[in-house]
Scaffold this motif. Structure first.
Motif, PDB file in Angstrom:
ATOM      1  N   ASN A 126     -16.211  35.599  -6.026  1.00 16.52           N
ATOM      2  CA  ASN A 126     -16.870  36.699  -5.322  1.00 16.52           C
ATOM      3  C   ASN A 126     -16.039  37.966  -5.456  1.00 16.52           C
ATOM      4  OD1 ASN A 126     -14.879  36.683  -3.072  1.00 16.52           O
ATOM      5  ND2 ASN A 126     -15.814  34.695  -2.630  1.00 16.52           N
ATOM      6  N   ILE A 127     -16.418  39.001  -4.722  1.00 15.26           N
ATOM      7  CA  ILE A 127     -15.784  40.318  -4.853  1.00 15.26           C
ATOM      8  C   ILE A 127     -14.292  40.277  -4.511  1.00 15.26           C
ATOM      9  CG2 ILE A 127     -16.302  41.082  -2.500  1.00 15.26           C
ATOM     10  CD1 ILE A 127     -16.559  43.241  -5.685  1.00 15.26           C
ATOM     11  N   TYR A 128     -13.893  39.332  -3.666  1.00 15.79           N
ATOM     12  CA  TYR A 128     -12.473  39.231  -3.307  1.00 15.79           C
ATOM     13  C   TYR A 128     -11.639  38.798  -4.506  1.00 15.79           C
ATOM     14  CZ  TYR A 128     -14.564  39.545   1.286  1.00 15.79           C
ATOM     15  OH  TYR A 128     -15.298  39.963   2.353  1.00 15.79           O
ATOM     16  N   ASP A 129     -12.217  37.945  -5.361  1.00 16.01           N
ATOM     17  CA  ASP A 129     -11.524  37.559  -6.588  1.00 16.01           C
ATOM     18  C   ASP A 129     -11.349  38.747  -7.520  1.00 16.01           C
ATOM     19  OD1 ASP A 129     -11.258  34.607  -6.224  1.00 16.01           O
ATOM     20  OD2 ASP A 129     -13.427  34.740  -6.094  1.00 16.01           O
ATOM     21  N   SER A 236     -20.621  39.186  -8.522  1.00 17.95           N
ATOM     22  CA  SER A 236     -19.577  38.769  -7.575  1.00 17.95           C
ATOM     23  C   SER A 236     -19.829  39.351  -6.187  1.00 17.95           C
ATOM     24  CB  SER A 236     -18.194  39.178  -8.085  1.00 17.95           C
ATOM     25  OG  SER A 236     -18.096  40.564  -8.226  1.00 17.95           O
ATOM     26  N   SER A 237     -20.400  40.562  -6.133  1.00 21.52           N
ATOM     27  CA  SER A 237     -20.745  41.167  -4.838  1.00 21.52           C
ATOM     28  C   SER A 237     -21.852  40.372  -4.160  1.00 21.52           C
ATOM     29  CB  SER A 237     -21.184  42.619  -5.027  1.00 21.52           C
ATOM     30  OG  SER A 237     -20.157  43.388  -5.577  1.00 21.52           O
ATOM     31  N   ALA A 240     -20.321  37.261  -2.805  1.00 18.52           N
ATOM     32  CA  ALA A 240     -19.557  37.567  -1.585  1.00 18.52           C
ATOM     33  C   ALA A 240     -20.500  37.745  -0.402  1.00 18.52           C
ATOM     34  CB  ALA A 240     -18.723  38.825  -1.790  1.00 18.52           C
ATOM     35  N   TYR A 241     -21.625  38.438  -0.642  1.00 22.97           N
ATOM     36  CA  TYR A 241     -22.630  38.623   0.416  1.00 22.97           C
ATOM     37  C   TYR A 241     -23.194  37.268   0.839  1.00 22.97           C
ATOM     38  CZ  TYR A 241     -27.057  39.838   2.632  1.00 22.97           C
ATOM     39  OH  TYR A 241     -28.119  39.924   3.505  1.00 22.97           O
TER      40      TYR A 241
END
Length: 430
Positions: A126-129, A236-237, A240-241
């Protein structure tokens, strides 16, 4: 203002640009020793994922040479050196294919094909990665361009985590689990891409010499990079959502179960919340409470009132399958508990080696040697001039007129210790 700029100026402590480029170029190729090191790192990472050992996985990340061609690609983009870019991509492709084949072969041969938590953690990027890869790559390239490399390089290898997702993709191939393969390989691609982009930005900031002067090429490269960033960030966003929505749903479901059941005195013995089902499901079972079909319908109606839309609650009663599931969970917990007990037992036995656990020893010393005071004793490891060590008991004391040979003989018999050293504290003159 100038002082503030000097604090954040990356040109301070910068290595010569030609030397940095030379080092980066030399670390790109996967030939000979580099390829062997990569293969060994893959096996180590695969074993770590297989046995769910974080320490082993970290070790594999530290010895992996995968960062070389990725950083090389970033430098090549930053300097518009397409020969170097081609070489970097070629070597990264070789490294990736070798890694996938070796890890897939290992997991195919391995008798243990259970999906462990360390494997699952690499299947849903996800966006954190993206943030971890970008900022990890940023630290890595800043360290590479310094005269003194310092400690960041090992930390970057751990943070950016290139090996585990690649080995997880190999697991997906070996077990024909293509959702695992796609998720893990996407995470690996994110890591590679954003390390490369971080390198590109630092290289541009530090104004490394460009191989071309045509502004059209520069614009095309910038547009291409922007386009690729969007391609990487958008999925990825979304993931994450989706992760946020799943956590939110799980928390709401937990509150619902607490409010409707646990506060009413019903003992919950089984609970399984499935966000990815259609409709979403909450499976529960209770110790002795039996619900009528009308009560179950009422609880299903209450779900929407509590923010749990498109969700069904299944209250499982008199189900033999449920018993086996509960027993499986208990067995898993017992396994974890037994492993912890073994670890604690090992620690206790290790500590006991250094401890003189005799509560009466101090009192006996006072009776037999009344002039003795301020006694300290314990065991320490003594290096006997070789690689081996031995434990030696040391006693430190104060006092006058102490017969040391007599004290030593008594301690040897009293504690059944042959290796005893007596040290008398020097008197402090006021």
């Amino acid at each position: 203002m100038n002082n503030m700029f000097n604090f954040i100026n990356l040109h301070n402590g910068e290595e010569g640009k030609n030397k940095v480029l030379e080092n980066v170029t030399s670390n790109i190729s996967f030939r000979g020793s580099n390829l062997w090191i990569l293969a060994c790192a893959i096996i180590i990472a695969s074993v770590g994922l297989n046995v769910n050992s974080t320490a082993v996985i970290i070790g594999a990340m530290l010895i992996s040479p995968l960062m070389g061609p990725i950083v090389g690609a970033g430098f090549a983009l930053g300097t518009y050196d397409f020969t170097l870019l081609k070489k970097s991509f070629k070597n990264l492709l070789i490294a990736t294919v070798v890694s996938l084949l070796v890890s897939a072969l290992y997991f195919y041969i391995s008798p243990f094909k259970d999906v462990q938590s360390e494997l699952l953690a690499r299947t849903s990027p996800n966006i954190y990665d993206v943030l971890i890869a970008f900022f990890g790559g940023l630290v890595g390239v800043i360290a590479i361009t310094r005269v003194e490399k310092g400690n960041p390089i090992p930390g970057v290898a751990i943070a950016t985590a290139l090996m585990p997702p690649l080995c997880t993709a190999g697991f997906g191939l070996a077990t024909f689990n293509f959702s695992f393969f796609v998720g893990a390989f996407y995470l690996y691609t994110i890591n590679c891409f954003f390390i490369c982009i971080a390198t590109f930005l630092v290289v541009k900031y530090l104004k490394y010499p460009s191989s071309i002067v045509d502004n059209k090429y520069e614009k095309r490269i910038r547009y291409s990079i922007t386009f690729l960033i969007l391609i990487m960030i958008i999925p990825s966003s979304y993931l994450a959502y989706n992760l946020f929505q799943e956590k939110k749903f799980t928390k709401t479901a937990e509150l619902f179960l607490q409010k409707e059941f646990e506060k009413n005195g019903y003992t919950l013995i089984y609970k399984k919340i499935n966000y990815n089902a259609t409709p979403k499901t909450i499976d529960v079972a209770f110790l002795n409470k039996k619900f009528t079909p009308e009560e179950i319908k009422l609880y299903n109606k209450l779900l929407a009132d509590n923010g749990l839309f498109n969700t069904t609650i299944n209250i499982r009663q008199n189900n033999s399958d449920l018993k086996s599931e509960i027993l499986n969970e208990i067995n898993k917990n017992n396994t974890n508990i037994s492993e912890k007990d073994i670890a604690l037992s090992n620690l206790r036995s290790e500590l006991d080696k250094y401890k003189v656990s005799d509560s009466t020893l101090g009192k006996e010393l006072q009776i037999l040697f009344p002039d003795m005071s301020d006694v300290s004793y314990g065991k320490i490891s003594e290096f006997a001039g070789t690689d081996s060590t031995r434990l030696q008991l040391f006693m430190v004391y104060s006092g006058k007129g102490i017969n040391e040979p007599q004290l030593k003989r008594w301690l040897e018999k009293r504690l059944n210790e042959k290796n005893i050293e007596l040290l008398k504290r020097p008197e402090i003159k006021e």
